[in-house]
Scaffold this motif. Structure first.
Motif, PDB file in Angstrom:
ATOM      1  N   ASP A 152      33.059 -56.141 -58.262  1.00  0.00           N
ATOM      2  CA  ASP A 152      34.193 -55.243 -58.493  1.00  0.00           C
ATOM      3  C   ASP A 152      34.383 -55.038 -59.995  1.00  0.00           C
ATOM      4  O   ASP A 152      35.070 -55.806 -60.657  1.00  0.00           O
ATOM      5  CB  ASP A 152      35.456 -55.841 -57.862  1.00  0.00           C
ATOM      6  N   ARG A 153      33.807 -53.984 -60.506  1.00  0.00           N
ATOM      7  CA  ARG A 153      33.896 -53.759 -61.951  1.00  0.00           C
ATOM      8  C   ARG A 153      35.302 -53.350 -62.386  1.00  0.00           C
ATOM      9  O   ARG A 153      35.631 -53.423 -63.573  1.00  0.00           O
ATOM     10  CB  ARG A 153      32.903 -52.684 -62.390  1.00  0.00           C
ATOM     11  N   THR A 154      36.151 -52.921 -61.456  1.00  0.00           N
ATOM     12  CA  THR A 154      37.506 -52.531 -61.827  1.00  0.00           C
ATOM     13  C   THR A 154      38.358 -53.732 -62.219  1.00  0.00           C
ATOM     14  O   THR A 154      39.440 -53.560 -62.789  1.00  0.00           O
ATOM     15  CB  THR A 154      38.206 -51.783 -60.685  1.00  0.00           C
ATOM     16  N   ALA A 155      37.890 -54.937 -61.915  1.00  0.00           N
ATOM     17  CA  ALA A 155      38.618 -56.151 -62.288  1.00  0.00           C
ATOM     18  C   ALA A 155      37.771 -57.090 -63.132  1.00  0.00           C
ATOM     19  O   ALA A 155      38.220 -57.589 -64.169  1.00  0.00           O
ATOM     20  CB  ALA A 155      39.112 -56.879 -61.041  1.00  0.00           C
ATOM     21  N   ALA A 156      36.540 -57.330 -62.712  1.00  0.00           N
ATOM     22  CA  ALA A 156      35.736 -58.395 -63.317  1.00  0.00           C
ATOM     23  C   ALA A 156      35.443 -58.172 -64.788  1.00  0.00           C
ATOM     24  O   ALA A 156      35.297 -59.144 -65.543  1.00  0.00           O
ATOM     25  CB  ALA A 156      34.433 -58.568 -62.541  1.00  0.00           C
TER      26      ALA A 156
END
Length: 323
Positions: A152-156
């Motif tokens: 999840d690039r939107t968080a990680a």
């Protein structure tokens, strides 16, 4: 006589392991260019050598003892703010108490997400002003990396690990009072940001085993909240305390995202030179970000400084300090 609260010392600690944007781009669909343009973050630190949240917090506690010259047995209370504790129980703060030998203290954890340090300071202030407690540690420590879904690039891509903290001390001298005003709020919205949810069982079975979910945030809603609701709280607190934004020496915001900090600065019509930040190098360290940013300029603080943080809850809090 009335008891006031003095901010005596600050400390900070980050793990050694540096993780670059390019390294993250090898395991998820992202790039250094995308991360920097959207967040301003270049690197972050991950605890990867067996360190857990209590270890980071212990490093800060030891710094606070050294800087203050106090013995561990002089500490009355340890508050650790975290959303990434070593365990649900015992409290991470109790482990820190053991590690430093603070045998006369009591200790507990506080969960206010990224607003934890401001909530922790305000809480410690009340214990001190009761007249019963003389020396209190407030330590914000997070190992966010252990709660990430690296698909999840939107968080990680946002998060890093670190710890920062303060030693507060009772004083009877009103001129030494450093905590001037505060405003803490929550909205009771558990969906915009959440982490570590544990589902109840649906049947009695030998296969039951507790599991938690990874960190999640709705980035658009967080940005909107942080750049509209939070500045309104900041202005309100300052006005109630008789200050204007341009009276401030520093504004230390939650180190969520450089773009959010830039937007808050523009909304308050203040230059970015008044906004100490570490997010480019350390990423979003949740509740530890404000504590570490304050620690970085603590020796230079000689005027009114506003600490503001926001996170899951939705929780948001501002504390006005003055040295």
């Amino acid at each position: 006589m009335p008891t006031y609260t003095k901010l005596v010392a600050m400390g900070q600690y980050v793990p050694e392991r540096i993780v670059t944007n390019d390294e993250l781009a090898t395991i998820m669909d992202t790039s250094d260019e995308w991360i920097q343009s959207h967040t301003g973050i270049k690197t972050r630190r991950f605890a990867m050598n067996g360190e857990n949240t209590s270890d980071l917090a212990t490093e800060v506690a030891q710094q606070l003892l050294q800087k203050s010259g106090l013995a561990a047995t002089a500490i009355d209370l340890i508050i650790v703010t975290t959303i990434t504790p070593d365990a649900l129980t015992p409290a991470t703060a109790c482990i820190v108490q053991r590690n430093v030998g603070a045998s006369n203290a009591f200790a507990f954890d506080m969960s206010a997400a990224c607003a934890g340090f401001t909530f922790g300071l305000a809480t410690a202030d009340k214990f001190i002003r009761s007249g019963q407690y003389q020396n209190v540690m407030v330590i914000s420590a997070e190992v966010n990396s252990k709660m990430m879904d690296f698909k999840d690039r939107t968080a990680a891509v946002f998060f890093g690990d670190g710890a920062g903290g303060a030693l507060l001390q009772a004083t009877e001298d009103p001129h030494e009072n450093n905590l001037i005003a505060e405003k803490l709020q929550t909205q009771g919205n558990p969906e915009v940001i959440h982490s570590g949810r544990v589902q109840p069982i649906t049947t009695v079975a030998a296969t039951n085993y507790p599991q938690t979910d990874a960190f999640y945030q709705n980035g658009r809603e967080v940005f909107q909240f942080a750049t509209t609701v939070v500045p309104e709280q900041m202005r309100g607190l300052l006005a109630s305390a008789g200050y204007r934004p341009d009276d401030l020496q520093y504004v230390i915001c939650h180190q969520a995202n450089l773009r959010i900090i830039e937007k808050i600065a523009a909304t308050l019509a203040l230059p970015m030179t008044k906004f100490p930040h570490n997010v480019e190098d350390l990423g979003n360290t949740s509740s530890a970000g404000v504590a570490m940013a304050l620690a970085g300029v603590f020796d230079q603080v000689n005027g009114p400084t506003l600490l503001t943080a926001f996170g899951g809850g939705l929780a948001y809090g501002s504390v006005l300090i003055k040295k």
